[in-house]
Scaffold this motif. Structure first.
Motif, PDB file in Angstrom:
ATOM      1  N   PRO A 198       0.837  -1.200   0.000  1.00  0.00           N
ATOM      2  CA  PRO A 198       0.000   0.000   0.000  1.00  0.00           C
ATOM      3  C   PRO A 198       0.870   1.248   0.000  1.00  0.00           C
ATOM      4  O   PRO A 198       1.940   1.255   0.629  1.00  0.00           O
ATOM      5  CB  PRO A 198      -0.800  -0.119   1.303  1.00  0.00           C
ATOM      6  N   PRO A 199       0.470   2.311  -0.710  1.00  0.00           N
ATOM      7  CA  PRO A 199       1.302   3.520  -0.765  1.00  0.00           C
ATOM      8  C   PRO A 199       1.469   4.160   0.604  1.00  0.00           C
ATOM      9  O   PRO A 199       0.543   4.193   1.410  1.00  0.00           O
ATOM     10  CB  PRO A 199       0.522   4.436  -1.721  1.00  0.00           C
ATOM     11  N   ALA A 200       2.662   4.659   0.858  1.00  0.00           N
ATOM     12  CA  ALA A 200       2.958   5.269   2.155  1.00  0.00           C
ATOM     13  C   ALA A 200       2.216   6.579   2.356  1.00  0.00           C
ATOM     14  O   ALA A 200       2.008   7.007   3.492  1.00  0.00           O
ATOM     15  CB  ALA A 200       4.464   5.493   2.295  1.00  0.00           C
ATOM     16  N   MET A 201       1.840   7.240   1.258  1.00  0.00           N
ATOM     17  CA  MET A 201       1.019   8.451   1.304  1.00  0.00           C
ATOM     18  C   MET A 201      -0.194   8.233   0.411  1.00  0.00           C
ATOM     19  O   MET A 201      -0.064   7.730  -0.705  1.00  0.00           O
ATOM     20  CB  MET A 201       1.811   9.670   0.816  1.00  0.00           C
ATOM     21  N   PHE A 202      -1.381   8.605   0.891  1.00  0.00           N
ATOM     22  CA  PHE A 202      -2.593   8.345   0.125  1.00  0.00           C
ATOM     23  C   PHE A 202      -3.684   9.312   0.558  1.00  0.00           C
ATOM     24  O   PHE A 202      -3.536  10.057   1.530  1.00  0.00           O
ATOM     25  CB  PHE A 202      -3.058   6.900   0.339  1.00  0.00           C
ATOM     26  N   SER A 203      -4.802   9.291  -0.171  1.00  0.00           N
ATOM     27  CA  SER A 203      -5.963  10.101   0.173  1.00  0.00           C
ATOM     28  C   SER A 203      -7.214   9.257   0.049  1.00  0.00           C
ATOM     29  O   SER A 203      -7.338   8.450  -0.874  1.00  0.00           O
ATOM     30  CB  SER A 203      -6.080  11.322  -0.737  1.00  0.00           C
ATOM     31  N   LEU A 204      -8.127   9.443   0.990  1.00  0.00           N
ATOM     32  CA  LEU A 204      -9.457   8.849   0.920  1.00  0.00           C
ATOM     33  C   LEU A 204     -10.425  10.011   0.739  1.00  0.00           C
ATOM     34  O   LEU A 204     -10.757  10.701   1.699  1.00  0.00           O
ATOM     35  CB  LEU A 204      -9.782   8.059   2.195  1.00  0.00           C
ATOM     36  N   GLY A 205     -10.818  10.248  -0.499  1.00  0.00           N
ATOM     37  CA  GLY A 205     -11.596  11.442  -0.785  1.00  0.00           C
ATOM     38  C   GLY A 205     -10.743  12.673  -0.506  1.00  0.00           C
ATOM     39  O   GLY A 205      -9.640  12.816  -1.019  1.00  0.00           O
ATOM     40  N   ALA A 206     -11.232  13.566   0.348  1.00  0.00           N
ATOM     41  CA  ALA A 206     -10.494  14.784   0.689  1.00  0.00           C
ATOM     42  C   ALA A 206      -9.535  14.585   1.854  1.00  0.00           C
ATOM     43  O   ALA A 206      -8.812  15.517   2.219  1.00  0.00           O
ATOM     44  CB  ALA A 206     -11.488  15.896   1.026  1.00  0.00           C
ATOM     45  N   ASP A 207      -9.506  13.411   2.428  1.00  0.00           N
ATOM     46  CA  ASP A 207      -8.731  13.178   3.652  1.00  0.00           C
ATOM     47  C   ASP A 207      -7.411  12.487   3.348  1.00  0.00           C
ATOM     48  O   ASP A 207      -7.369  11.418   2.724  1.00  0.00           O
ATOM     49  CB  ASP A 207      -9.544  12.322   4.630  1.00  0.00           C
ATOM     50  N   ARG A 208      -6.320  13.114   3.818  1.00  0.00           N
ATOM     51  CA  ARG A 208      -4.982  12.598   3.579  1.00  0.00           C
ATOM     52  C   ARG A 208      -4.565  11.639   4.686  1.00  0.00           C
ATOM     53  O   ARG A 208      -4.998  11.759   5.832  1.00  0.00           O
ATOM     54  CB  ARG A 208      -3.972  13.743   3.490  1.00  0.00           C
ATOM     55  N   GLY A 209      -3.696  10.714   4.342  1.00  0.00           N
ATOM     56  CA  GLY A 209      -3.197   9.776   5.326  1.00  0.00           C
ATOM     57  C   GLY A 209      -1.806   9.274   4.972  1.00  0.00           C
ATOM     58  O   GLY A 209      -1.341   9.416   3.834  1.00  0.00           O
ATOM     59  N   THR A 210      -1.125   8.708   5.949  1.00  0.00           N
ATOM     60  CA  THR A 210       0.162   8.065   5.741  1.00  0.00           C
ATOM     61  C   THR A 210       0.131   6.719   6.467  1.00  0.00           C
ATOM     62  O   THR A 210      -0.680   6.503   7.379  1.00  0.00           O
ATOM     63  CB  THR A 210       1.325   8.906   6.284  1.00  0.00           C
ATOM     64  N   LEU A 211       1.025   5.825   6.073  1.00  0.00           N
ATOM     65  CA  LEU A 211       1.119   4.544   6.762  1.00  0.00           C
ATOM     66  C   LEU A 211       2.556   4.054   6.727  1.00  0.00           C
ATOM     67  O   LEU A 211       3.343   4.435   5.857  1.00  0.00           O
ATOM     68  CB  LEU A 211       0.167   3.515   6.142  1.00  0.00           C
ATOM     69  N   TYR A 212       2.879   3.211   7.669  1.00  0.00           N
ATOM     70  CA  TYR A 212       4.213   2.604   7.680  1.00  0.00           C
ATOM     71  C   TYR A 212       4.152   1.261   8.377  1.00  0.00           C
ATOM     72  O   TYR A 212       3.228   0.976   9.151  1.00  0.00           O
ATOM     73  CB  TYR A 212       5.229   3.528   8.356  1.00  0.00           C
ATOM     74  N   TYR A 213       5.150   0.415   8.092  1.00  0.00           N
ATOM     75  CA  TYR A 213       5.251  -0.894   8.708  1.00  0.00           C
ATOM     76  C   TYR A 213       6.691  -1.388   8.584  1.00  0.00           C
ATOM     77  O   TYR A 213       7.477  -0.853   7.786  1.00  0.00           O
ATOM     78  CB  TYR A 213       4.278  -1.897   8.063  1.00  0.00           C
ATOM     79  N   ALA A 214       7.037  -2.369   9.377  1.00  0.00           N
ATOM     80  CA  ALA A 214       8.383  -2.932   9.342  1.00  0.00           C
ATOM     81  C   ALA A 214       8.651  -3.535   7.965  1.00  0.00           C
ATOM     82  O   ALA A 214       7.762  -4.099   7.338  1.00  0.00           O
ATOM     83  CB  ALA A 214       8.536  -3.995  10.433  1.00  0.00           C
ATOM     84  N   ARG A 215       9.892  -3.405   7.485  1.00  0.00           N
ATOM     85  CA  ARG A 215      10.327  -3.917   6.185  1.00  0.00           C
ATOM     86  C   ARG A 215       9.567  -3.271   5.026  1.00  0.00           C
ATOM     87  O   ARG A 215       9.392  -3.866   3.977  1.00  0.00           O
ATOM     88  CB  ARG A 215      10.200  -5.445   6.133  1.00  0.00           C
ATOM     89  N   GLN A 216       9.136  -2.034   5.236  1.00  0.00           N
ATOM     90  CA  GLN A 216       8.467  -1.285   4.164  1.00  0.00           C
ATOM     91  C   GLN A 216       9.526  -0.832   3.156  1.00  0.00           C
ATOM     92  O   GLN A 216      10.555  -0.272   3.542  1.00  0.00           O
ATOM     93  CB  GLN A 216       7.750  -0.077   4.749  1.00  0.00           C
ATOM     94  N   PRO A 217       9.318  -1.068   1.842  1.00  0.00           N
ATOM     95  CA  PRO A 217      10.315  -0.638   0.860  1.00  0.00           C
ATOM     96  C   PRO A 217      10.442   0.880   0.828  1.00  0.00           C
ATOM     97  O   PRO A 217       9.542   1.597   1.277  1.00  0.00           O
ATOM     98  CB  PRO A 217       9.738  -1.170  -0.469  1.00  0.00           C
ATOM     99  N   PRO A 218      11.550   1.392   0.300  1.00  0.00           N
ATOM    100  CA  PRO A 218      11.689   2.847   0.139  1.00  0.00           C
ATOM    101  C   PRO A 218      10.544   3.392  -0.707  1.00  0.00           C
ATOM    102  O   PRO A 218      10.144   2.774  -1.698  1.00  0.00           O
ATOM    103  CB  PRO A 218      13.043   3.007  -0.582  1.00  0.00           C
ATOM    104  N   PHE A 219      10.014   4.555  -0.307  1.00  0.00           N
ATOM    105  CA  PHE A 219       8.864   5.141  -0.994  1.00  0.00           C
ATOM    106  C   PHE A 219       9.205   6.542  -1.450  1.00  0.00           C
ATOM    107  O   PHE A 219       9.752   7.348  -0.689  1.00  0.00           O
ATOM    108  CB  PHE A 219       7.648   5.168  -0.067  1.00  0.00           C
ATOM    109  N   CYS A 220       8.889   6.841  -2.703  1.00  0.00           N
ATOM    110  CA  CYS A 220       9.185   8.157  -3.275  1.00  0.00           C
ATOM    111  C   CYS A 220       7.970   9.057  -3.168  1.00  0.00           C
ATOM    112  O   CYS A 220       6.890   8.734  -3.674  1.00  0.00           O
ATOM    113  CB  CYS A 220       9.601   8.008  -4.736  1.00  0.00           C
TER     114      CYS A 220
END
Length: 228
Positions: free
Chosen positions: A167-189
């Motif tokens: 899942p993308p580390a940065m995302f939006s659900l409609g107008a609402d922004r969010g971020t996520l992270y987890y162990a062994r997450q690949p580098p994200f641009c």
């Protein structure tokens, strides 16, 4: 020790750093717990008490479940089992890892705390399966920090990094922004919104985090819901 006819009781989302030793000889009486620990764990596999978090007898499966302290030791023992699996008494067991390589604990931060859990889980469901209910992460005073923790399995994808969807580390659900992270997450641009590299080494144009278009950025969109 009673035994089921198959080894179907492996947890659906896995059990970290754990290995199941199932007795497979129908015509032989299985050895007891302490004998197993001494002969198999300490004898054949050369484990010490300090390596093992827990040794449990699993009567329903006719097995012993061994949980190790860390992932490195788990991988080491699984490799050793393949090398010395023909030695007695290990030869009398079917050895199965209870760990799931695609198991992740995902921390999601939605900047709008009113976003519903089911909407977050639906988003994660595009990339993951067996998603648990959310656990709200709180500070030492008991206040919710806006972060939610989920347990889930990454979906397999032969073309994805490490063979999985992420899942993308940065995302939006409609107008609402969010971020996520987890162990062994690949580098994200954060520029092209893709995994595998960081913004410093990105040669792509910046994409919209809402629709993925390279023709505009989210801040340039009049309406947060981009046309596809």
């Amino acid at each position: 020790m009673a035994r089921m006819q198959n080894n179907r009781m492996i947890p659906g989302i896995g059990q970290a750093n754990s290995i199941r030793f199932t007795w497979k000889e129908k015509g032989m009486e299985p050895i007891g717990r302490e004998s197993f620990g001494r002969a198999v764990l300490m004898g054949v596999l050369k484990l010490t008490v300090k390596d093992v978090l827990c040794l449990q007898g699993n009567q329903m499966e006719g097995a012993f479940d061994v949980t190790l302290y860390n992932e490195e030791k788990h991988e080491e023992i699984m490799k050793k089992v393949k090398e010395v699996g023909g030695e007695k008494p290990l030869v009398h067991y079917t050895v199965t890892s209870l760990a799931k390589n695609n198991f992740r604990v995902v921390t999601v931060n939605m900047y709008n705390p009113h976003v519903k859990e089911e909407d977050v889980r639906a988003f994660l469901g595009r990339y993951m399966e067996n998603i648990s209910s959310a656990r709200l992460l709180r500070d030492s005073l008991g206040f919710w920090k806006g972060r939610r923790s989920f347990q889930a399995l990454l979906k397999e994808d032969p073309k994805g990094l490490g063979g999985y969807l992420h899942p993308p580390a940065m995302f939006s659900l409609g107008a609402d922004r969010g971020t996520l992270y987890y162990a062994r997450q690949p580098p994200f641009c954060r520029r092209c919104m893709a995994y595998g590299h960081t913004m410093a080494s990105c040669e792509d144009i910046r994409k919209c985090r809402i629709c993925g278009s390279g023709e505009h950025e989210a801040r340039a969109v009049a309406s947060p819901r981009c046309a596809t």
